[in-house]
Design a protein around this motif. Structure first.
Motif, mmCIF file in Angstrom:
data_model
loop_
_atom_site.group_PDB
_atom_site.id
_atom_site.type_symbol
_atom_site.label_atom_id
_atom_site.label_comp_id
_atom_site.label_asym_id
_atom_site.label_seq_id
_atom_site.Cartn_x
_atom_site.Cartn_y
_atom_site.Cartn_z
ATOM 1 N N GLY A 1 6.490 1.344 -3.344
ATOM 2 C CA GLY A 1 5.929 1.373 -2.003
ATOM 3 C C GLY A 1 5.406 2.743 -1.620
ATOM 4 O O GLY A 1 5.552 3.728 -2.346
ATOM 5 N N ASP A 2 4.807 2.802 -0.456
ATOM 6 C CA ASP A 2 4.254 4.053 0.071
ATOM 7 C C ASP A 2 5.372 5.068 0.350
ATOM 8 O O ASP A 2 5.210 6.265 0.100
ATOM 9 N N GLY A 3 6.509 4.582 0.832
ATOM 10 C CA GLY A 3 7.616 5.491 1.082
ATOM 11 C C GLY A 3 8.136 6.063 -0.221
ATOM 12 O O GLY A 3 8.426 7.256 -0.342
ATOM 13 N N ASP A 4 8.240 5.240 -1.181
ATOM 14 C CA ASP A 4 8.785 5.596 -2.485
ATOM 15 C C ASP A 4 7.892 6.598 -3.206
ATOM 16 O O ASP A 4 8.337 7.677 -3.614
ATOM 17 N N VAL B 1 0.521 1.445 -5.739
ATOM 18 C CA VAL B 1 1.306 1.713 -4.533
ATOM 19 C C VAL B 1 1.048 0.620 -3.509
ATOM 20 O O VAL B 1 -0.090 0.419 -3.083
ATOM 21 N N HIS B 2 2.101 -0.083 -3.145
ATOM 22 C CA HIS B 2 1.986 -1.095 -2.091
ATOM 23 C C HIS B 2 2.073 -0.353 -0.767
ATOM 24 O O HIS B 2 3.163 -0.022 -0.310
ATOM 25 N N ASN B 3 0.958 -0.121 -0.181
ATOM 26 C CA ASN B 3 0.936 0.671 1.044
ATOM 27 C C ASN B 3 0.948 -0.251 2.259
ATOM 28 O O ASN B 3 -0.082 -0.791 2.661
ATOM 29 N N ASN B 4 2.150 -0.418 2.820
ATOM 30 C CA ASN B 4 2.257 -1.244 4.035
ATOM 31 C C ASN B 4 2.481 -0.363 5.266
ATOM 32 O O ASN B 4 2.779 -0.846 6.343
ATOM 33 N N MET B 5 2.354 0.940 5.062
ATOM 34 C CA MET B 5 2.451 1.897 6.162
ATOM 35 C C MET B 5 3.772 1.810 6.921
ATOM 36 O O MET B 5 3.836 2.052 8.133
ATOM 37 N N VAL B 6 4.809 1.481 6.175
ATOM 38 C CA VAL B 6 6.128 1.373 6.796
ATOM 39 C C VAL B 6 7.188 1.325 5.697
ATOM 40 O O VAL B 6 6.863 1.060 4.538
ATOM 41 N N TYR B 7 8.421 1.647 6.058
ATOM 42 C CA TYR B 7 9.552 1.391 5.166
ATOM 43 C C TYR B 7 10.006 -0.031 5.430
ATOM 44 O O TYR B 7 10.599 -0.310 6.468
ATOM 45 N N GLY B 8 9.715 -0.938 4.508
ATOM 46 C CA GLY B 8 10.050 -2.331 4.712
ATOM 47 C C GLY B 8 11.526 -2.608 4.472
ATOM 48 O O GLY B 8 12.244 -3.059 5.361
ATOM 49 N N LEU B 9 11.993 -2.275 3.290
ATOM 50 C CA LEU B 9 13.352 -2.673 2.901
ATOM 51 C C LEU B 9 14.404 -2.100 3.837
ATOM 52 O O LEU B 9 15.398 -2.756 4.139
HETATM 53 MG MG LIG Z 1 6.297 0.619 2.495
#
Ligand SMILES: [Mg+2]
Ligand SMILES: Cc1ncc(C[n+]2csc(CCOP(=O)(O)OP(=O)(O)O)c2C)c(N)n1
Ligand SMILES: Cc1ncc(C[n+]2csc(CCOP(=O)(O)OP(=O)(O)O)c2C)c(N)n1
Ligand code: SF4
Ligand code: SF4
Ligand SMILES: [Mg+2]
Lengths: 282, 570, 570, 282
Positions: free
Chosen positions: A90-93, A116-124
């Motif tokens: 992810g983007d955070g990672d 990079v899965h960029n969802n502009m947030v920490y999902g998990l």
């Molecule tokens: Mg994310």
């Protein structure tokens, strides 16, 4: 039937509607269309919703630590360069916890692909701001909204001379698939920033938002022109989708290290060389 | 009895950049070739130029070689005033100080031989840089070894610099040599050590090189690391040998990258090593935990130095045993080695790879600055060799990376080698390596990862007993770098009451060890502040340690110091 | 005697996103206000939607409140078939399962009450989201508490959503309530618990909130952290309160940044906190060592979860005691707290800041998922308060940050506060805080940094003895989150042979503790695999632990489980 | 007399001729000319030769961990914004080990100044390649020379929107001093990449080399133009010296966090607020 489908039904941990679902399909199709055999593909990931991807793809999996998919992927590639190695998270990672590895692995240029899965947030971890979160986005740690500037992955990738830089949107699966195929086929370090909506924690960057805020890379854009690519990277109105920068001339880290096709586990310690080594200390 | 009857201790002090280490290297090689037993060690400040550093070279017979630092200095070569001050506390009755009055100034109340080092350097080479060679020559003259040894050495070392340079060096050495011979006569120095005639097949190593050779012999395929004193040498060694052996050497951007790249490479089948010191290792700990979870071997060399934090970057300590023991969150099996001799270093490094691969765990090799910088000759006939078994299985289509087995060890497959898929997961996982939230599976996997400790324990290298431990009332214990010092101490004390026991594997501890200690008082020697190994002996064996002899000033124990500490027990 | 005579255990199971936690929150508040003793805890999977999670709410009298997880379920509300399966192992003779056959399918051989949860939800609100409210109502109906409590609660919670939403919720609750009352009659359920009349001044907290309140009360000025379950809640709590109290809250890019920013802020005078879990903490260890070296206080909250590596991110374990104990290379003093009740959480967090500042060291607070997610009422009169003393000195011109003193503690200056300069150095340093290579200074500074351990030990919080420890043959010991479970276990076993001892400070251990254990067998309860605190008791006090009751499946101990384990000793 | 001179003679651990000597003088002069009082200045450094700088300046010193000067400096600034806070270290420290902090602290924009002594080598650890080492430079870990691309700090700083980016050469002390003064005076996150020759381990990037391979930023350059600045950053023939980018419009992190002039250690926990807080859980 796709050879990358899991052999048995799997309980997928993503939320209904999550952008990771379309991306899973896109990735599996891309791998199939490239004619890859699951036994030659390793997906190395970190931790996060994005990083669960390899759990659902029937290929080799290295699901390591949060932020560390890139060094792990590089280690795998250097140990056996016959493998197709993808680092995915992810983007955070990748931009947050693991930012330093992105900077410095780009400088080496191993032949790995970073998705990079960029969802502009920490999902998990439930909705904290990620490096790419937009200013003002309300979240549990900044209740009045994000007060730092978003990270611009395309600009940073250009600055560290990533030789293949692209951006895609899972809302356009056909283009996303082609871009991922191009990235995996590219000989060198390839970065694809993928817009993958998080339908639970990011209520502002939705499928629709990505549709409204993206446009194809202009046709006249010359992806070998880094300065022009940087200008594209600075666009904020409409974020350009497609291959933003490409340089086929960079030498591979594997080659510069003199790594051969034989995987390292086949290497043998030459006794002659060892005796020579010892002789040097007589 | 002559003060030189067992050995001669020579110290050379100078500032960083003055090249006193070249004197050390030359002395060790020339004297070894001349048939002497040699040992050398050094101490230096954390700076590239200036300050005060020193080397110690001990010359003995090959039949009773010395392998430890002594405080005593017989011949002290001071290249400048500061280094004389720096070493003054070690000047004793028997010490003769050599130096040029113009450099050293008033040497104070010491037995001083005004030695025209700089003058000879200028005369012979027209340049102060020949001072080292003059000092070298003087020492050889004092010892009375044939000059041909020096000449051969200088010729071979400077050959590629051309005849002019060779000639100037030989001339500089000769001037020193003649001066030394004369001084020996004037000062009534006679060295009763007789060089051995027998030509041994041996090599000269320092701790760093010994570990490097061990890594090569152990089949190390891959190293990714970030420079950090005193552990960088192992990385540089493998870098130098990378081409010859096809080893992949990667300089990482940070220690986190290093260990994750290592574990990635190991997952794909490589024998991987990382080398670092305490501070860098702190950053690797999440990686250690990952190695434990995904059962992917990794060998970690920690070159210890005094902490906390940056501490004393170029000094020595054994302060990171507890760190290695508990590194990484969660519970899993591991093994820790700590060689005490250079041949043990060659051996345990190989054993580390074998143990890591066989048990699919992280394995530590602990050294420290004193050990890494210590030099002795190692007999090639006694060089330990352990065959490289890869413990890798070709996978079948139904391969399960974490198949549950009796001993907790599943055949280790790697990607691209067989028909199966190899899935590893830092989350708790099922036999196939995929994420699970089953508590039953969790229980099995915890058991799997920890139960191998039983076998590891049984396989643990037994410590080395010496000085008639069996008959002794008190066992004096060393681990890692204090070995040589304890060996010499006990042999010099010559007390039947004291026996020695040296551990080159510190965790886990073989349960058989308990028998060796039954009914004995136990004293542990450690270069740290709290006695970490003493605690571990308590935890692992229930052994009660009656006394801890500890030091954490950044200096190694000297033999004299240990003798003073142990005399009351002897 | 009725099965409900001491307490009623209610479990609600559903998938993530179904909002079963809102049922928990409502029940706890309504029942507390109605005069009952309440306890709640939860267990959930690492996913945002789907899967199977559950909450447990225990209702008791206020005079004998329950504060622990029990396996037993009296009323099980299953919101879907999967959660019924998930909880089936806990269904016993006394369990009545409530659920809607259309959702749950065939419930199997259980005492089942077909409860029209979804139907009522649709009837009352036209939307399945009212299901939770229906379930809430049903439970209150079963318990026979006045409906007004539910109505008041729903009105206040939904007030800002408008009258329509309030009305629908009240209606949904009422339908459930009526159904529950009727079911109680049909199923012959009668709850003999009598609510207390006395109005207590108490508040409802979970572990996270209790620690957060403790941090606020302890004068926490600054927190920089990176999200990680289960420790993120403390960061979110302080973020929520930042404005009100002027606390600076920074979300870091990684854990390394977090602790270095914290130490920087602390150097400049702030009371600084970091919160993380084992994996993130691994990355902070070099920072811990820095704190030790520069004697700059920092408080570190580790919310433990099962490792190694990612492990089970939403589950519970006490596996990181050894990690905290040995974190960071080199040797220096530290303290570790581990609260076992919510009021201890409020207190130890304040004590952590006080200890960190007073002794100028890193201080740990260990919790775990079970503890952080456990809810009870806390009496405001008993809320521990420790005055915020900053232990900061105004500097004079000749200020020396590391002035050598008798107890090793130098007055702590901060930049910009006085006439002196404040120099701190991660290298070994002299009294002024500048780099040194003096061995004598090194010795003094090592002594300085470690000698405060003596005072820390004497100051260490004594453990809490209960169940008549003094007269018991066997001491059963808990630390941290297992406290409540042990308390209930011993009280239910009611054996004079067994006494309890709970540690809220686990390191260092007060030497006085030894007296409490003299002549007793010692059993230690820990949620980890090896018994880390048992080892520590051995090391610190020389206490021999005769039995370790351990669990590392990711679930907390249940009272029943502990009773089974201890019955043989009773 | 400079108020930042050490009160007593100090044994400076640098090698004779080291570029750190002129920089020490430049920095002390800059601080004096800015009229700073040593009691209001904190220099936070990491580990390395560069990082020893604060040992020789009579001001507050926080000599922390390798790679971590930036977060420490930020923490100090947030705890007491009245202090002038400088983070100072080497190229290995700030661009290598600590790269991630540079990326993400720039996004926050605290008012601190980052001075990087760029000698294109790891000095203290004796000559390994640093991120900025040139390709081909022989060193102990790459005996045949560096095989990875150098890190471009100016480009990366632009990509993460550092609002003040400059480069100076200690070979030109007058300009270097002015640039450092401008950086310290700048309200926001300022980065100065300083060319500081290591005369022992970097025999290729010497005083002369820096002289030959640098030029002033062209006069026509508009430092507020980021795309133009990026083009300057990509120059390799002659590396431009001066202020490359400057944006005075970014809000400070301190302000966005609502930090007042009162240092945090003067903060008191309001009992009223605390009781309010508790009341919320009744
Ligand atoms: Mg994310
Ligand atoms: C060292 C460490 N720090 C923190 C975490 C907790 N953590 C797990 S995933 C995650 C963030 C996930 O965000 P992102 O990478 O954007 O992935 P997403 O879930 O949004 O797909 C965090 C902070 C962790 N596992 N390890
Ligand atoms: C975590 C950690 N890793 C490695 C080191 C060892 N180390 C100290 S300074 C340094 C590099 C110095 O290079 P640079 O930052 O460029 O400074 P210079 O000495 O060149 O001025 C290294 C690798 C350390 N102290 N800490
Ligand atoms: S929380 Fe967001 S990213 Fe995670 S699975 Fe749900 S929708 Fe996808
Ligand atoms: S090694 Fe290089 S950087 Fe370090 S002090 Fe010497 S010249 Fe300066
Ligand atoms: Mg440098």
């Amino acid at each position: 039937m796709n050879p990358f489908d899991m052999p048995q039904e799997t309980d997928i941990a993503w939320c209904p509607g999550c952008g990771n679902f379309p991306l899973l399909l896109i990735l599996k199709n891309a791998l199939r269309e490239l004619g890859k055999d699951p036994k030659e593909v390793v997906i190395a990931s970190g931790i996060g919703q994005a990083a669960k991807m390899p759990q659902y793809v029937d290929a080799h999996m290295f699901n390591g630590l949060h932020g560390r998919s890139i060094p792990a992927a590089m280690g795998i590639k250097l140990a056996n360069r016959n493998l197709t190695v993808i680092a995915e998270s992810g983007d955070g990672d990748i931009y947050g916890e693991g930012g330093n590895h992105l900077l410095h692995t780009a400088r080496r240029n191993p032949d790995i692909t970073v998705l990079v899965h960029n969802n502009m947030v920490y999902g998990l971890t439930k909705g904290q701001a990620s490096p790419t979160s937009e200013e003002g986005m309300k979240n549990p740690i900044q209740p009045d909204g994000v007060i730092v500037e978003p990270f611009n992955p395309i600009a940073v990738a250009l600055a560290v001379d990533v030789p293949f830089i692209a951006r895609a949107n899972v809302g356009d699966p056909a283009q996303a698939k082609e871009i991922i195929k191009a990235a995996i086929s590219f000989k060198g370090f390839a970065l694809v920033d993928l817009f993958v909506p998080c339908v639970v924690f990011n209520k502002q960057n939705t499928y629709q938002w990505y549709k409204d805020h993206t446009c194809p890379v202009p046709e006249r854009h010359d992806p070998s022109n880094k300065a022009a690519a940087f200008e594209l990277a600075l666009e904020t109105e409409k974020l350009p989708l497609g291959i933003i920068y490409r340089n086929d001339a960079r030498e591979l880290y594997e080659d510069r290290l003199g790594i051969t096709d034989a995987p390292l586990h086949e290497r043998e310690v030459s006794e002659v060389a060892f005796q020579e080594l010892l002789a040097g200390y007589r | 009895m002559s003060q030189y009857s067992k050995d001669v201790s020579i110290a050379v002090g100078g500032s960083a950049g003055q090249g006193i280490q070249t004197v050390e290297a030359a002395l060790v090689k020339i004297l070894k070739d001349a048939g002497y037993g040699v040992f050398a060690c050094k101490e230096y400040m954390s700076r590239v130029r200036g300050g005060s550093n020193s080397v110690e070279v001990r010359v003995s017979s090959t039949s009773a070689p010395r392998r430890a630092y002594v405080r005593r200095i017989d011949f002290l070569f001071a290249m400048d005033a500061a280094s004389l001050e720096h070493l003054r506390w070690r000047i004793g009755e028997g010490t003769i100080v050599f130096g040029e009055r113009a450099q050293v100034g008033d040497p104070g109340p010491v037995r001083f031989v005004d030695t025209p080092i700089l003058r000879f350097a200028n005369e012979a080479g027209g340049n102060p840089i020949y001072s080292n060679t003059v000092a070298l020559g003087t020492i050889l003259g004092l010892l009375g070894t044939p000059f041909s040894g020096a000449e051969d050495y200088l010729r071979s070392v400077f050959a590629r610099k051309g005849e002019d340079i060779v000639g100037k060096n030989v001339e500089a050495a000769r001037k020193g040599y003649e001066f030394g011979k004369h001084a020996a006569f004037v000062e009534d120095i006679s060295i009763p050590l007789t060089p051995s005639e027998e030509k041994k097949d041996d090599i000269i190593l320092d701790g760093t090189t010994a570990l490097g050779i061990g890594a090569v012999a152990g089949g190390c395929d891959f190293i990714s690391s970030y420079p950090m004193s005193p552990a960088t040498g192992v990385l540089a060694f493998l870098a130098k040998e990378a081409k010859r052996f096809g080893i992949v050497v990667d300089q990482a951007e940070d220690e986190i990258s290093a260990i994750n790249a290592g574990i990635g490479a190991s997952y794909a089948g490589a024998r991987a090593l990382v080398t670092t010191s305490g501070g860098g290792f702190d950053l690797m700990q999440e990686g250690v935990s990952l190695s434990g979870m995904i059962e992917t071997p990794i060998v970690i060399h920690i070159g210890q130095r005094p902490g906390p934090a940056t501490g004393l970057p170029t000094r020595t300590e054994q302060g990171d045993l507890n760190l290695a023991l508990h590194a990484g969150h969660g519970e899993f099996a591991r093994a820790i080695f700590a060689p005490g001799t250079l041949s043990e270093a060659v051996g345990t490094m190989q054993q580390a790879f074998e143990t890591a691969d066989r048990y699919q765990i992280p394995v530590f090799v602990l050294s420290d600055q004193y050990f890494l910088d210590s030099v002795t000759a190692v007999d090639l006939d006694e060089l330990p060799r352990i065959p490289v078994k890869r413990h890798i299985a070709r996978t079948t289509e139904d391969y399960l990376r974490y198949a549950l087995t009796k001993d907790g060890l599943s055949p280790r497959g790697i990607p691209g080698h067989g028909d199966g898929l190899v899935c590893v997961d830092s989350d708790e996982h099922d036999e196939s390596g995929h994420i699970t939230e089953s508590f039953a599976m969790r229980r099995s996997m915890m058991e799997k990862r920890t139960s191998r400790l039983t076998a590891l324990r049984k396989d643990a290298i037994m410590p080395h007993a010496f000085d008639n431990l069996e008959g002794a009332e008190t066992a004096v214990i060393s681990w890692g770098s204090t070995c040589g010092t304890l060996v010499e101490t006990l042999s010099r004390l010559g007390s039947a009451k004291l026996g020695g026991l040296h551990f080159s594997q510190v965790y886990p501890i073989n349960p058989e060890v308990k028998k060796l200690l039954v009914g004995k008082e136990v004293i542990v020697i450690e270069s740290n502040h709290s006695g970490q190994f003493a605690d571990l002996l308590g935890r692992e064996l229930g052994v009660k340690v009656s006394r801890r002899i500890l030091k954490s000033t950044g200096e190694p124990f000297s033999v004299e110091e240990l003798i003073e500490e142990l005399r009351s027990e002897a």
